[in-house]
Design a protein around this motif. Structure first.
Motif, PDB file in Angstrom:
ATOM      1  N   VAL A 202      -5.150   2.072  12.450  1.00 38.00           N
ATOM      2  CA  VAL A 202      -4.219   3.098  11.986  1.00 38.00           C
ATOM      3  C   VAL A 202      -3.072   2.406  11.245  1.00 38.00           C
ATOM      4  CG1 VAL A 202      -2.666   4.989  12.621  1.00 38.00           C
ATOM      5  CG2 VAL A 202      -4.822   4.668  13.863  1.00 38.00           C
ATOM      6  N   LEU A 203      -2.776   2.921  10.063  1.00 39.61           N
ATOM      7  CA  LEU A 203      -1.667   2.407   9.265  1.00 39.61           C
ATOM      8  C   LEU A 203      -0.661   3.511   9.012  1.00 39.61           C
ATOM      9  CD1 LEU A 203      -4.152   0.453   8.413  1.00 39.61           C
ATOM     10  CD2 LEU A 203      -2.702  -0.056   6.466  1.00 39.61           C
ATOM     11  N   PRO A 204       0.592   3.122   8.836  1.00 40.87           N
ATOM     12  CA  PRO A 204       1.587   4.125   8.456  1.00 40.87           C
ATOM     13  C   PRO A 204       1.388   4.506   6.995  1.00 40.87           C
ATOM     14  CG  PRO A 204       2.585   1.954   8.431  1.00 40.87           C
ATOM     15  CD  PRO A 204       1.179   1.786   8.950  1.00 40.87           C
ATOM     16  N   ILE A 205       1.689   5.741   6.669  1.00 37.16           N
ATOM     17  CA  ILE A 205       1.743   6.159   5.264  1.00 37.16           C
ATOM     18  C   ILE A 205       3.176   5.914   4.813  1.00 37.16           C
ATOM     19  CG2 ILE A 205       1.637   8.104   3.662  1.00 37.16           C
ATOM     20  CD1 ILE A 205      -1.121   7.445   4.614  1.00 37.16           C
ATOM     21  N   LEU A 206       3.312   5.025   3.843  1.00 40.49           N
ATOM     22  CA  LEU A 206       4.617   4.704   3.272  1.00 40.49           C
ATOM     23  C   LEU A 206       4.663   5.256   1.853  1.00 40.49           C
ATOM     24  CD1 LEU A 206       4.785   0.981   4.452  1.00 40.49           C
ATOM     25  CD2 LEU A 206       5.825   2.979   5.548  1.00 40.49           C
ATOM     26  N   VAL A 207       5.799   5.830   1.477  1.00 37.60           N
ATOM     27  CA  VAL A 207       5.992   6.394   0.143  1.00 37.60           C
ATOM     28  C   VAL A 207       7.143   5.662  -0.518  1.00 37.60           C
ATOM     29  CG1 VAL A 207       6.615   8.472  -1.157  1.00 37.60           C
ATOM     30  CG2 VAL A 207       5.059   8.645   0.796  1.00 37.60           C
TER      31      VAL A 207
ATOM     32  N   LEU B  46       0.811  -1.214   0.000  1.00 41.89           N
ATOM     33  CA  LEU B  46       0.000   0.000   0.000  1.00 41.89           C
ATOM     34  C   LEU B  46       0.850   1.274   0.000  1.00 41.89           C
ATOM     35  CD1 LEU B  46      -2.793  -1.202   2.442  1.00 41.89           C
ATOM     36  CD2 LEU B  46      -2.918  -1.000  -0.061  1.00 41.89           C
ATOM     37  N   GLU B  47       2.084   1.162  -0.458  1.00 39.71           N
ATOM     38  CA  GLU B  47       2.954   2.341  -0.576  1.00 39.71           C
ATOM     39  C   GLU B  47       2.394   3.312  -1.607  1.00 39.71           C
ATOM     40  OE1 GLU B  47       7.455   0.912   0.473  1.00 39.71           O
ATOM     41  OE2 GLU B  47       6.828   0.870  -1.614  1.00 39.71           O
ATOM     42  N   LEU B  48       2.469   4.587  -1.271  1.00 39.96           N
ATOM     43  CA  LEU B  48       1.989   5.641  -2.160  1.00 39.96           C
ATOM     44  C   LEU B  48       3.132   6.189  -3.002  1.00 39.96           C
ATOM     45  CD1 LEU B  48      -0.206   7.653   0.390  1.00 39.96           C
ATOM     46  CD2 LEU B  48      -0.924   5.835  -1.178  1.00 39.96           C
TER      47      LEU B  48
ATOM     48  N   VAL C 188      -9.530   1.297   6.331  1.00 37.21           N
ATOM     49  CA  VAL C 188      -8.348   2.057   5.917  1.00 37.21           C
ATOM     50  C   VAL C 188      -7.665   1.364   4.734  1.00 37.21           C
ATOM     51  CG1 VAL C 188      -6.077   2.928   6.622  1.00 37.21           C
ATOM     52  CG2 VAL C 188      -8.019   3.063   8.206  1.00 37.21           C
ATOM     53  N   VAL C 189      -7.560   0.048   4.783  1.00 34.19           N
ATOM     54  CA  VAL C 189      -6.957  -0.702   3.675  1.00 34.19           C
ATOM     55  C   VAL C 189      -7.755  -0.484   2.392  1.00 34.19           C
ATOM     56  CG1 VAL C 189      -6.494  -3.032   2.788  1.00 34.19           C
ATOM     57  CG2 VAL C 189      -5.803  -2.414   5.119  1.00 34.19           C
ATOM     58  N   ALA C 190      -9.081  -0.574   2.483  1.00 31.11           N
ATOM     59  CA  ALA C 190      -9.923  -0.368   1.300  1.00 31.11           C
ATOM     60  C   ALA C 190      -9.727   1.034   0.721  1.00 31.11           C
ATOM     61  CB  ALA C 190     -11.396  -0.596   1.660  1.00 31.11           C
ATOM     62  N   THR C 191      -9.566   2.011   1.584  1.00 32.15           N
ATOM     63  CA  THR C 191      -9.333   3.386   1.137  1.00 32.15           C
ATOM     64  C   THR C 191      -8.022   3.494   0.373  1.00 32.15           C
ATOM     65  OG1 THR C 191     -10.587   4.292   2.988  1.00 32.15           O
ATOM     66  CG2 THR C 191      -8.995   5.767   1.915  1.00 32.15           C
ATOM     67  N   LEU C 192      -6.962   2.944   0.940  1.00 32.53           N
ATOM     68  CA  LEU C 192      -5.662   3.005   0.271  1.00 32.53           C
ATOM     69  C   LEU C 192      -5.686   2.234  -1.048  1.00 32.53           C
ATOM     70  CD1 LEU C 192      -3.427   2.623   3.435  1.00 32.53           C
ATOM     71  CD2 LEU C 192      -3.456   4.599   1.886  1.00 32.53           C
ATOM     72  N   GLU C 193      -6.352   1.083  -1.068  1.00 29.71           N
ATOM     73  CA  GLU C 193      -6.450   0.300  -2.314  1.00 29.71           C
ATOM     74  C   GLU C 193      -7.188   1.080  -3.399  1.00 29.71           C
ATOM     75  OE1 GLU C 193      -6.352  -4.257  -0.569  1.00 29.71           O
ATOM     76  OE2 GLU C 193      -8.294  -3.258  -0.772  1.00 29.71           O
ATOM     77  N   GLU C 194      -8.319   1.690  -3.040  1.00 24.75           N
ATOM     78  CA  GLU C 194      -9.072   2.447  -4.028  1.00 24.75           C
ATOM     79  C   GLU C 194      -8.270   3.656  -4.507  1.00 24.75           C
ATOM     80  OE1 GLU C 194     -12.975   5.259  -4.080  1.00 24.75           O
ATOM     81  OE2 GLU C 194     -13.319   3.155  -3.455  1.00 24.75           O
ATOM     82  N   TYR C 195      -7.620   4.325  -3.603  1.00 27.87           N
ATOM     83  CA  TYR C 195      -6.816   5.505  -3.945  1.00 27.87           C
ATOM     84  C   TYR C 195      -5.694   5.116  -4.913  1.00 27.87           C
ATOM     85  CZ  TYR C 195      -3.870   9.624  -3.342  1.00 27.87           C
ATOM     86  OH  TYR C 195      -3.103  10.738  -3.561  1.00 27.87           O
ATOM     87  N   LEU C 196      -5.003   4.024  -4.606  1.00 25.72           N
ATOM     88  CA  LEU C 196      -3.902   3.584  -5.473  1.00 25.72           C
ATOM     89  C   LEU C 196      -4.406   3.113  -6.822  1.00 25.72           C
ATOM     90  CD1 LEU C 196      -1.693   1.779  -2.833  1.00 25.72           C
ATOM     91  CD2 LEU C 196      -1.012   3.735  -4.244  1.00 25.72           C
ATOM     92  N   ALA C 197      -5.560   2.486  -6.865  1.00 29.55           N
ATOM     93  CA  ALA C 197      -6.118   1.997  -8.134  1.00 29.55           C
ATOM     94  C   ALA C 197      -6.463   3.165  -9.060  1.00 29.55           C
ATOM     95  CB  ALA C 197      -7.354   1.145  -7.871  1.00 29.55           C
TER      96      ALA C 197
ATOM     97  N   VAL D 231       5.933   8.297   6.604  1.00 32.87           N
ATOM     98  CA  VAL D 231       5.930   9.761   6.497  1.00 32.87           C
ATOM     99  C   VAL D 231       4.674  10.357   7.138  1.00 32.87           C
ATOM    100  CG1 VAL D 231       7.364   9.752   4.423  1.00 32.87           C
ATOM    101  CG2 VAL D 231       4.863   9.756   4.191  1.00 32.87           C
ATOM    102  N   GLY D 232       3.803   9.500   7.635  1.00 32.72           N
ATOM    103  CA  GLY D 232       2.568   9.943   8.260  1.00 32.72           C
ATOM    104  C   GLY D 232       1.726   8.753   8.652  1.00 32.72           C
ATOM    105  N   THR D 233       0.476   9.025   9.000  1.00 29.90           N
ATOM    106  CA  THR D 233      -0.455   7.969   9.391  1.00 29.90           C
ATOM    107  C   THR D 233      -1.836   8.258   8.819  1.00 29.90           C
ATOM    108  OG1 THR D 233      -0.993   9.104  11.464  1.00 29.90           O
ATOM    109  CG2 THR D 233       0.733   7.406  11.565  1.00 29.90           C
TER     110      THR D 233
END
Length: 161
Positions: free
Chosen positions: A121-126, A21-23, A150-159, A133-135
């Motif tokens: 809560v998950l870490p924001i990884l880049v 889930l790295e951005l 939170v996982v679903a949010t990150l997955e949708e955002y990355l997709a 770099v955040g949470t």
């Protein structure tokens, strides 16, 4: 996750999930987009959650949806401190302690009024950046459901990127 001791497989799955889930970037605008996506998904699920996104130590997004309370903000802060201290999701940290046959509360030596290794809560990884770099986090549902939102949010955002 059950109250039973965790397995190495659960830990490996959570770690792999976190790492995939790295951005590509994490700016203030990215935080707004992520937070807005999280609010939308929470509203669609009628989830009574509080939402918090941080960039470093700065809160860059917060929302409290209907049904959430100030207690949810307290839980968010306690879970966020775990992520900031350990660099891994709050659920993964709690799972690691259970895999050792103990609990975070019994073995971490940290004040439970300030730290909670419960999911949400998950870490924001880049990509290309060492360490979080955040949470990003929510509180208001059972811990595994908080984590999954939170996982679903990150997955949708990355997709969508």
């Amino acid at each position: 996750m059950s109250a039973l001791p965790a397995t190495a497989g659960e830990i490996a799955d959570l770690l792999a999930q976190q790492n995939r889930l790295e951005l590509p970037t994490y700016t203030h605008d990215d935080a707004w987009d992520l937070g807005s996506t999280l609010v939308r998904l929470a509203r669609e699920a009628d989830a009574p959650v509080a939402i918090d996104l941080r960039r470093g130590l700065q809160q860059v997004f917060h929302a409290a949806l209907p049904g959430s309370t100030a207690d949810n903000d307290d839980w968010l802060a306690r879970k966020r401190r775990v992520v900031e201290r350990y660099g891994e999701s709050s659920l993964l940290v709690g799972t690691r302690f259970r895999a050792k046959g103990t609990t975070f509360e019994d073995a971490s030596r940290l004040d439970p009024s300030r730290y909670a290794a419960h999911g949400g809560v998950l870490p924001i990884l880049v990509r290309g950046v060492s360490g979080p770099v955040g949470t990003i986090g929510v509180s208001g549902l059972p811990q595994v459901e908080d984590h999954a939102l939170v996982v679903a949010t990150l997955e949708e955002y990355l997709a969508g990127r």
